[in-house]
Scaffold this motif. Structure first.
Motif, PDB file in Angstrom:
ATOM      1  N   LEU A  83       3.419   3.933  11.719  1.00 34.83           N
ATOM      2  CA  LEU A  83       2.203   3.343  12.557  1.00 34.83           C
ATOM      3  C   LEU A  83       2.603   2.108  13.402  1.00 34.83           C
ATOM      4  CD1 LEU A  83       0.870   5.287  10.589  1.00 34.83           C
ATOM      5  CD2 LEU A  83      -1.155   4.089  10.954  1.00 34.83           C
ATOM      6  N   TYR A 109      -4.304   1.460  15.388  1.00 37.32           N
ATOM      7  CA  TYR A 109      -2.758   1.758  15.539  1.00 37.32           C
ATOM      8  C   TYR A 109      -2.577   3.146  16.229  1.00 37.32           C
ATOM      9  CZ  TYR A 109      -1.990  -1.623  11.903  1.00 37.32           C
ATOM     10  OH  TYR A 109      -1.649  -2.739  10.999  1.00 37.32           O
ATOM     11  N   TYR A 141       0.733  -1.168   0.061  1.00 36.68           N
ATOM     12  CA  TYR A 141      -0.069   0.099  -0.003  1.00 36.68           C
ATOM     13  C   TYR A 141       0.858   1.304   0.005  1.00 36.68           C
ATOM     14  CZ  TYR A 141      -3.400  -3.251   2.099  1.00 36.68           C
ATOM     15  OH  TYR A 141      -4.131  -4.351   2.314  1.00 36.68           O
ATOM     16  N   LEU A 186      -3.509 -10.719   6.732  1.00 34.60           N
ATOM     17  CA  LEU A 186      -4.607 -10.554   7.464  1.00 34.60           C
ATOM     18  C   LEU A 186      -4.258 -10.275   8.883  1.00 34.60           C
ATOM     19  CD1 LEU A 186      -7.608 -12.978   6.390  1.00 34.60           C
ATOM     20  CD2 LEU A 186      -7.551 -10.535   6.348  1.00 34.60           C
ATOM     21  N   SER A 187      -3.141 -10.794   9.308  1.00 39.97           N
ATOM     22  CA  SER A 187      -3.070 -10.555  10.852  1.00 39.97           C
ATOM     23  C   SER A 187      -2.704  -9.116  11.256  1.00 39.97           C
ATOM     24  CB  SER A 187      -1.820 -11.542  11.136  1.00 39.97           C
ATOM     25  OG  SER A 187      -0.676 -11.154  10.439  1.00 39.97           O
ATOM     26  N   GLU A 188      -1.994  -8.393  10.273  1.00 40.32           N
ATOM     27  CA  GLU A 188      -1.856  -6.716  10.582  1.00 40.32           C
ATOM     28  C   GLU A 188      -1.074  -6.304   9.422  1.00 40.32           C
ATOM     29  OE1 GLU A 188       1.421  -7.931  14.003  1.00 40.32           O
ATOM     30  OE2 GLU A 188       1.377  -5.624  13.219  1.00 40.32           O
ATOM     31  N   ALA A 189      -0.953  -5.006   9.441  1.00 46.89           N
ATOM     32  CA  ALA A 189      -0.213  -4.211   8.462  1.00 46.89           C
ATOM     33  C   ALA A 189       1.035  -3.831   9.206  1.00 46.89           C
ATOM     34  CB  ALA A 189      -1.067  -3.000   7.991  1.00 46.89           C
ATOM     35  N   LYS A 240      -5.725  -5.853  17.795  1.00 44.45           N
ATOM     36  CA  LYS A 240      -6.650  -6.041  16.464  1.00 44.45           C
ATOM     37  C   LYS A 240      -7.807  -7.112  16.986  1.00 44.45           C
ATOM     38  CE  LYS A 240      -2.936  -9.653  15.660  1.00 44.45           C
ATOM     39  NZ  LYS A 240      -1.667 -10.113  14.697  1.00 44.45           N
ATOM     40  N   LEU A 247      -5.161   9.170   7.137  1.00 37.98           N
ATOM     41  CA  LEU A 247      -4.607   8.452   6.027  1.00 37.98           C
ATOM     42  C   LEU A 247      -5.654   7.909   4.742  1.00 37.98           C
ATOM     43  CD1 LEU A 247      -2.827   5.873   8.634  1.00 37.98           C
ATOM     44  CD2 LEU A 247      -1.489   7.039   6.811  1.00 37.98           C
ATOM     45  N   SER A 302     -11.125  -8.601   3.552  1.00 41.53           N
ATOM     46  CA  SER A 302     -10.877  -9.829   3.248  1.00 41.53           C
ATOM     47  C   SER A 302      -9.284  -9.604   2.879  1.00 41.53           C
ATOM     48  CB  SER A 302     -11.638 -10.279   2.307  1.00 41.53           C
ATOM     49  OG  SER A 302     -11.381  -9.583   1.094  1.00 41.53           O
ATOM     50  N   PHE A 341     -10.199 -10.586  15.250  1.00 36.44           N
ATOM     51  CA  PHE A 341     -10.480 -11.107  14.381  1.00 36.44           C
ATOM     52  C   PHE A 341     -11.768 -12.140  14.430  1.00 36.44           C
ATOM     53  CE2 PHE A 341      -7.138  -9.676  12.237  1.00 36.44           C
ATOM     54  CZ  PHE A 341      -6.028 -10.478  12.175  1.00 36.44           C
ATOM     55  N   LEU A 363      -5.693   6.318   1.255  1.00 34.25           N
ATOM     56  CA  LEU A 363      -5.452   5.146   0.473  1.00 34.25           C
ATOM     57  C   LEU A 363      -5.059   5.937  -0.950  1.00 34.25           C
ATOM     58  CD1 LEU A 363      -4.550   2.339   0.108  1.00 34.25           C
ATOM     59  CD2 LEU A 363      -6.602   1.742  -0.164  1.00 34.25           C
ATOM     60  N   TYR A 416     -12.177  -7.362   9.574  1.00 30.94           N
ATOM     61  CA  TYR A 416     -11.097  -7.516  10.840  1.00 30.94           C
ATOM     62  C   TYR A 416     -10.713  -6.213  11.218  1.00 30.94           C
ATOM     63  CZ  TYR A 416     -10.689 -11.903   8.533  1.00 30.94           C
ATOM     64  OH  TYR A 416     -11.013 -13.182   8.108  1.00 30.94           O
ATOM     65  N   LEU A 419       1.001  -0.970  15.751  1.00 28.21           N
ATOM     66  CA  LEU A 419      -0.210  -1.663  16.021  1.00 28.21           C
ATOM     67  C   LEU A 419      -0.403  -1.868  17.341  1.00 28.21           C
ATOM     68  CD1 LEU A 419      -2.720  -3.456  14.762  1.00 28.21           C
ATOM     69  CD2 LEU A 419      -1.162  -5.378  15.345  1.00 28.21           C
ATOM     70  N   PHE A 449      -8.737  -3.027  13.638  1.00 25.67           N
ATOM     71  CA  PHE A 449      -7.090  -2.829  14.134  1.00 25.67           C
ATOM     72  C   PHE A 449      -7.348  -1.435  14.942  1.00 25.67           C
ATOM     73  CE2 PHE A 449      -5.142  -6.122  11.668  1.00 25.67           C
ATOM     74  CZ  PHE A 449      -6.055  -6.139  10.708  1.00 25.67           C
ATOM     75  N   TYR A 489       0.123   5.224   1.067  1.00 23.80           N
ATOM     76  CA  TYR A 489      -0.687   6.080   1.976  1.00 23.80           C
ATOM     77  C   TYR A 489      -0.426   7.466   1.875  1.00 23.80           C
ATOM     78  CZ  TYR A 489      -3.548   2.100   3.692  1.00 23.80           C
ATOM     79  OH  TYR A 489      -4.342   1.044   4.062  1.00 23.80           O
ATOM     80  N   LEU A 504      -6.610  -2.437   3.139  1.00 20.58           N
ATOM     81  CA  LEU A 504      -6.675  -1.841   4.856  1.00 20.58           C
ATOM     82  C   LEU A 504      -7.315  -0.384   4.763  1.00 20.58           C
ATOM     83  CD1 LEU A 504      -6.135  -2.637   7.793  1.00 20.58           C
ATOM     84  CD2 LEU A 504      -4.141  -1.775   7.497  1.00 20.58           C
ATOM     85  N   VAL A 505      -8.272   0.071   5.335  1.00 15.77           N
ATOM     86  CA  VAL A 505      -9.038   1.216   5.345  1.00 15.77           C
ATOM     87  C   VAL A 505      -8.942   1.946   6.739  1.00 15.77           C
ATOM     88  CG1 VAL A 505     -10.959   2.417   4.882  1.00 15.77           C
ATOM     89  CG2 VAL A 505     -10.451   0.623   3.443  1.00 15.77           C
ATOM     90  N   PHE A 506      -8.303   3.169   6.893  1.00 15.53           N
ATOM     91  CA  PHE A 506      -8.398   3.771   7.953  1.00 15.53           C
ATOM     92  C   PHE A 506      -9.512   4.761   8.137  1.00 15.53           C
ATOM     93  CE2 PHE A 506      -4.274   2.483   9.839  1.00 15.53           C
ATOM     94  CZ  PHE A 506      -3.721   1.878   8.618  1.00 15.53           C
ATOM     95  N   VAL A 563     -10.343  -4.164   7.467  1.00 16.20           N
ATOM     96  CA  VAL A 563     -10.079  -5.046   6.338  1.00 16.20           C
ATOM     97  C   VAL A 563     -11.185  -5.911   6.307  1.00 16.20           C
ATOM     98  CG1 VAL A 563      -8.255  -6.462   7.408  1.00 16.20           C
ATOM     99  CG2 VAL A 563      -8.475  -5.966   4.767  1.00 16.20           C
ATOM    100  N   PHE A 596      -5.418   5.583  15.154  1.00 15.44           N
ATOM    101  CA  PHE A 596      -6.197   5.400  13.883  1.00 15.44           C
ATOM    102  C   PHE A 596      -6.752   3.911  14.064  1.00 15.44           C
ATOM    103  CE2 PHE A 596      -4.928   8.718  11.242  1.00 15.44           C
ATOM    104  CZ  PHE A 596      -3.666   8.909  11.598  1.00 15.44           C
ATOM    105  N   PHE A 627       4.143  -0.952   8.543  1.00 14.24           N
ATOM    106  CA  PHE A 627       4.460   0.420   8.097  1.00 14.24           C
ATOM    107  C   PHE A 627       5.908   0.897   8.102  1.00 14.24           C
ATOM    108  CE2 PHE A 627       0.295   2.163   7.416  1.00 14.24           C
ATOM    109  CZ  PHE A 627      -0.631   1.357   8.126  1.00 14.24           C
TER     110      PHE A 627
END
Lengths: 110, 113
Positions: free
Chosen positions: B44, B36, A34, A96-99, B49, A44, B96, B51, A46, B32, B46, B34, A36, B101-103, B94, B90, A101
């Protein structure tokens, strides 16, 4: 472990000049990548995301483009910068678990 | 339309006071979720989270968040705020594996003595 490298940390560029910001990921394969942009008061935003080599989705029409020439490399570019391109740019990768940066690039267009 | 909303742009709390930052999402299915944190000029980090499973999740730095399906919310809490907690927070979602990932737009937290 997974790490993400983003450079440069700061950049001052004149209006009309080109831009290339690079992001590379280590410790994972086929990540979602990604770009941003963070502007004051706008959170943020995208800009681009990629689920694979050569696959780029653009979320916001603008003066920027992105490319993914390798699995773990993501590049943000512009042919001619505008003043409005100034901001803080963040690269990220996610499963899927996290992002995760990068540390961001502070771009100032003058 | 799918969205993430953080209704509070800026919150100021006294050191030692409790904190709750709000996050609401608008998605057809449960995403899902999160939280941050971002310190000035940094990337950022984490905090936590969600799930599935237990709707109260524990994170780092003493933070927790509770998922409430009926309210489409995922609010972040801390029982006693420290001055070092001053930062931008933040919420993100997400849906799927191949969706972005949208904030939310973030909530800036200030801590006063």
């Amino acid at each position: 472990s997974q790490t993400i490298h983003q450079w440069p940390a700061t950049l001052v560029q004149p209006v009309g000049s080109p831009l290339s910001l690079e992001c590379t990921v280590e410790g994972t394969s086929n990540p979602n990548l990604y770009w941003y942009r963070q502007a004051a008061g706008r959170g943020l935003q995208l800009l681009f995301y990629s689920v694979g080599i050569g696959q780029i989705s653009s979320e916001v029409p603008q003066n920027l483009s992105a490319s993914r020439p390798q699995d773990r490399q993501f590049i943000l570019s512009s042919k001619k910068l505008l003043l409005s391109d100034s901001g803080f740019y963040l690269c990220a990768w996610s499963g899927l678990s996290e992002a995760f940066f990068g540390q961001g690039t502070r771009l100032t267009v003058v | 339309a799918q969205s993430v909303t953080q209704p509070d742009i800026h919150i100021t709390v006294s050191e030692g006071a409790s904190l709750e930052l709000r996050c609401n999402y608008s998605y057809g299915a449960t995403p899902y979720l999160f939280w941050y944190v971002q310190s000035p000029g940094q990337g950022l980090q984490l905090l936590l989270k969600y799930f599935s499973g237990d709707t109260l999740v524990q994170g780092i730095k003493g933070f927790e968040a509770e998922f409430k399906r009926s309210q489409s919310s995922f609010n972040l809490r801390k029982p006693s705020v420290h001055w070092s907690d001053a930062a931008e927070y933040f919420c993100a979602v997400v849906l799927s594996g191949n969706t972005p990932l949208v904030f939310g737009k973030g909530t800036r937290l200030s801590v006063i003595a």
